[in-house]
Design an enzyme around this catalytic site. Structure first.
Site, PDB file in Angstrom:
ATOM      1  N   ASP A 139     -13.180 -17.308  -8.601  1.00 35.04           N
ATOM      2  CA  ASP A 139     -12.499 -16.025  -8.832  1.00 35.04           C
ATOM      3  C   ASP A 139     -11.785 -16.023 -10.184  1.00 35.04           C
ATOM      4  O   ASP A 139     -10.558 -15.977 -10.272  1.00 35.04           O
ATOM      5  CB  ASP A 139     -11.513 -15.707  -7.699  1.00 35.04           C
ATOM      6  CG  ASP A 139     -12.208 -15.061  -6.512  1.00 35.04           C
ATOM      7  OD1 ASP A 139     -13.449 -15.093  -6.462  1.00 35.04           O
ATOM      8  OD2 ASP A 139     -11.513 -14.532  -5.621  1.00 35.04           O
ATOM      9  N   HIS A 177     -15.918 -13.409  -6.324  1.00 35.78           N
ATOM     10  CA  HIS A 177     -15.927 -12.497  -7.463  1.00 35.78           C
ATOM     11  C   HIS A 177     -16.915 -12.932  -8.539  1.00 35.78           C
ATOM     12  O   HIS A 177     -17.101 -12.199  -9.513  1.00 35.78           O
ATOM     13  CB  HIS A 177     -14.519 -12.375  -8.059  1.00 35.78           C
ATOM     14  CG  HIS A 177     -13.631 -11.465  -7.259  1.00 35.78           C
ATOM     15  ND1 HIS A 177     -13.408 -10.159  -7.598  1.00 35.78           N
ATOM     16  CD2 HIS A 177     -12.948 -11.684  -6.113  1.00 35.78           C
ATOM     17  CE1 HIS A 177     -12.601  -9.602  -6.706  1.00 35.78           C
ATOM     18  NE2 HIS A 177     -12.309 -10.510  -5.794  1.00 35.78           N
ATOM     19  N   HIS A 232     -14.129 -22.446  -2.452  1.00 36.72           N
ATOM     20  CA  HIS A 232     -13.372 -21.216  -2.712  1.00 36.72           C
ATOM     21  C   HIS A 232     -12.863 -20.579  -1.425  1.00 36.72           C
ATOM     22  O   HIS A 232     -11.676 -20.304  -1.285  1.00 36.72           O
ATOM     23  CB  HIS A 232     -14.218 -20.200  -3.464  1.00 36.72           C
ATOM     24  CG  HIS A 232     -13.493 -18.905  -3.684  1.00 36.72           C
ATOM     25  ND1 HIS A 232     -12.467 -18.786  -4.593  1.00 36.72           N
ATOM     26  CD2 HIS A 232     -13.600 -17.688  -3.087  1.00 36.72           C
ATOM     27  CE1 HIS A 232     -11.981 -17.555  -4.559  1.00 36.72           C
ATOM     28  NE2 HIS A 232     -12.656 -16.869  -3.657  1.00 36.72           N
ATOM     29  N   HIS A 240      -8.888 -18.053  -2.496  1.00 37.68           N
ATOM     30  CA  HIS A 240      -9.382 -16.827  -1.856  1.00 37.68           C
ATOM     31  C   HIS A 240      -8.305 -15.911  -1.266  1.00 37.68           C
ATOM     32  O   HIS A 240      -8.562 -14.736  -1.063  1.00 37.68           O
ATOM     33  CB  HIS A 240     -10.385 -17.224  -0.759  1.00 37.68           C
ATOM     34  CG  HIS A 240     -11.286 -16.117  -0.294  1.00 37.68           C
ATOM     35  ND1 HIS A 240     -11.830 -15.184  -1.146  1.00 37.68           N
ATOM     36  CD2 HIS A 240     -11.746 -15.800   0.944  1.00 37.68           C
ATOM     37  CE1 HIS A 240     -12.593 -14.354  -0.454  1.00 37.68           C
ATOM     38  NE2 HIS A 240     -12.551 -14.705   0.815  1.00 37.68           N
TER      39      HIS A 240
END
Length: 640
Positions: free
Chosen positions: A232, A265, A323, A426
């Site tokens: 991310d 992402h 993640h 996350h």
């Protein structure tokens, strides 16, 4: 023969050629599928062989220790044999440290050749260490990387560069070099401590600067240990391109020290969701900087690098890093027990779209990858009502097909792989780092902005220092030198146009007080075609086809984080609009927290370095690297 006959003959030949071409393409696709299936079997057999080899070495070592008894001599011999031998390559260069800003104590370093006063024999030996191929690669990449590092050091002085075609070209060149490094790495990176572990960055240049100013002050190359980022990197923050450029540059410089894992992402369905994230979308920022055509090209090429990122890491054969969370099992062993989830991750294709998937992605391994980047720990309420007591999994409150994992799933996963902890990101946490599931799961969040956590939110990371775990947080009272409020005295002399430029780059915040008719920055530069060199590099990219089937997780149906946890809204609010009671002390600008692990056993963590190891590549005792030696670069990464 008449002209009409010629015409019919040509048409029949064209139809025949078209039919043959279609048949050939079908045969090629079928063969490719067979090759992919065989490659997967090869990977599985290779890992079994590595596992058996490690078991043999471990049993042999234990047998030797038993024969030696518990004498000091026997113990010393066992310890000696358990330490892997590594070969160390001497470099003819050293590093000279300079202080470039006395007021702010800014340090930098540069390469300098050693042995100037050495003997003739020693000087000749040092000269023989020079590799023309390496020096050529050094000079080729240095200009791009140094421009990016200089930008990171002082972004306000590089406004024009950040909106220029030169920056776009640098990103494309950097991306073409970084893809092969990512693709050469296994889907699970195996590391030894010390390791710094970071969570979500989300385009937050300010917090990334905090870590660089305090953790790798002399640069990553001169800082002991490895660096793991849990994904991310883009969306929500306004400096996504700067963050990606810096992290990719660090990966190119130090492929054996810097490891970038993939987050949710880092998929096209999420970072291309302009309707939802608007100006905070990664796709929007690419097109806003470079125009529609070039912006889309930069966005797509960076996403092609994301497709090749590893999904997980294992530290000291004891800490699993990912993640989102642990994937559901998809395989079984011959005796009917659950197959290794680490092995399942290793079998995920080296190039995977995930959201959306490519045609070559197997549905089961696409689920494994989705679980790695999307899943969350179950809340206490979910543990009671929504988690299957048989396997410990349930539907996440995030929605969209994402899953959650409970105490049972965590326990089974850790016991199966002989791990002690799970470190993941996350989810936003105002405390920077949160602990759950009986002290077994750590959630790390390395950005303090853009997640409705209040003005006192902290950005954190964890240092895995052999058998010790330490949390390092940025206090909300830490002095910021890179991002300023619109009403700050430091930007009072700037024109309205210059302020607007900085706002578009995320260097000036607090836009809520602006008038609706504020001047809008217009980029007068006309984008030209990319250099022929970039076109040639892009032509080497394989043509992967996206599948029409749905992903196991539908990003458009998910929410920011599970409701009732730490953040449940997509709204973007100014920090001074959020009130939050917080009893933290603001006396110290950096918080170092020694986590209390009295309730768990940690005394055997160091011993687990010698446990069995998974890998999809041949491993040697003297070299654990997962990247080819010629891909490594050794030149100065600067101090930022």
């Amino acid at each position: 023969m008449s002209s009409s006959s010629h015409s019919k003959h040509r048409r029949s030949l064209a139809i025949s050629n078209s039919s043959n071409e279609a048949r050939s393409q079908s045969i090629i696709r079928e063969r490719d599928a067979q090759i992919a299936s065989l490659q997967m079997k090869i990977n599985s057999l290779t890992n079994k062989l590595v596992t058996l080899n490690r078991q043999f070495k471990a049993s042999k070592r234990q047998h030797h220790e038993l024969q030696g008894g518990h004498s000091a001599q026997g113990q010393g011999q066992g310890q000696y044999e358990s330490t892997p031998k590594r070969k160390h390559r001497l470099s003819p260069y050293g590093n000279v440290v300079h202080e470039t800003n006395v007021k702010n104590r800014t340090l930098t370093h540069e390469r300098s050749r050693m042995g100037r006063n050495a003997s003739i024999a020693t000087a000749a030996e040092l000269s023989s260490l020079d590799c023309p191929k390496e020096e050529s690669r050094h000079s080729t990449n240095q200009a791009i990387v140094m421009r990016i590092l200089e930008m990171f050091k002082d972004p306000s002085s590089h406004i024009q560069y950040l909106r220029s075609r030169e920056f776009a070209n640098d990103l494309l060149k950097l991306n073409s070099k970084i893809r092969s490094i990512f693709e050469s790495e296994p889907r699970v990176a195996f590391l030894q401590s010390p390791v710094y572990v970071f969570g979500d960055i989300h385009g937050n240049l300010e917090d990334l600067h905090f870590f660089s100013d305090n953790i790798w002050r002399l640069g990553m190359s001169l800082t002991a240990g490895n660096f793991v980022f849990l994904g991310d990197y883009v969306d929500r923050g306004m400096s996504c391109l700067e963050v990606i450029a810096y992290l990719f540059a660090m990966k190119l410089l130090l492929p054996h020290k810097v490891f970038l894992l993939r987050g949710n992402h880092e998929t096209r369905d999420v970072n291309g969701w302009e309707e939802h994230y608007k100006e905070r979308s990664f796709l929007f920022q690419c097109c806003d900087r470079f125009g529609e055509e070039l912006g889309h090209k930069v966005w797509e090429q960076i996403n092609s690098a994301f497709d090749r990122m590893p999904l997980a890491a294992v530290i000291d054969q004891d800490i699993f890093c990912v993640h989102g969370g642990i994937p559901r099992p998809i395989t079984e062993t011959e005796d009917g027990s659950l197959g290794s989830r680490v092995q399942d991750i290793l079998n995920v294709p080296r190039v995977a779209g995930i959201n959306p998937p490519y045609e070559h992605e197997d549905e089961h391994y696409q689920q494994v990858a989705s679980d790695c980047i999307w899943s969350d720990p179950a809340s206490e309420e979910q543990e009671r009502t929504g988690v299957d007591p048989q396997n410990g999994y349930g539907q996440s409150l995030r929605g969209g097909g994402a899953i959650c994992f409970g105490h049972r799933a965590v326990k089974d996963f850790l016991e199966q792989h002989n791990f002690s902890y799970i470190m993941r990101a996350h989810e936003a946490h105002a405390d920077g780092v949160a602990v759950s599931k009986g002290g077994k799961v750590f959630t790390i969040f390395s950005t303090s902005k853009d997640h409705n956590q209040g003005s006192k939110a902290m950005a954190g990371c964890i240092l895995v220092d052999f058998e010790n775990l330490q949390v390092i947080n940025r206090s909300h009272a830490y002095r910021n030198m890179y991002v300023h409020r619109r009403d700050s005295v430091s930007i009072a002399k700037l024109t309205e146009g210059e302020i607007q430029q900085r706002m578009r780059l995320g260097l000036v915040t607090d836009v809520g007080n602006q008038d609706d008719d504020d001047e809008v920055f217009e980029d007068s530069e006309e984008w030209e075609d990319i250099d022929e060199e970039e076109e040639e590099e892009d032509s080497e990219e394989e043509n992967y086809i996206f599948s029409s089937r749905r992903s196991s997780v539908i990003p458009g149906n998910t929410m920011n984080s599970p409701a009732g946890v730490t953040t449940n809204s997509h709204q973007w609010m100014a920090h001074d609009e959020i009130t939050r009671s917080d009893s933290r002390s603001s006396e110290s600008s950096v918080d170092y927290i020694q986590v209390d692990f009295k309730h768990v056993e940690t005394s055997n963590r160091k011993k687990k370095r010698e446990c069995l190891r998974f890998s999809t590549i041949d491993e040697k005792d003297d070299d654990d690297s997962t990247v080819k030696e010629e891909d490594a670069m050794e030149f100065d990464d600067g101090k930022f």
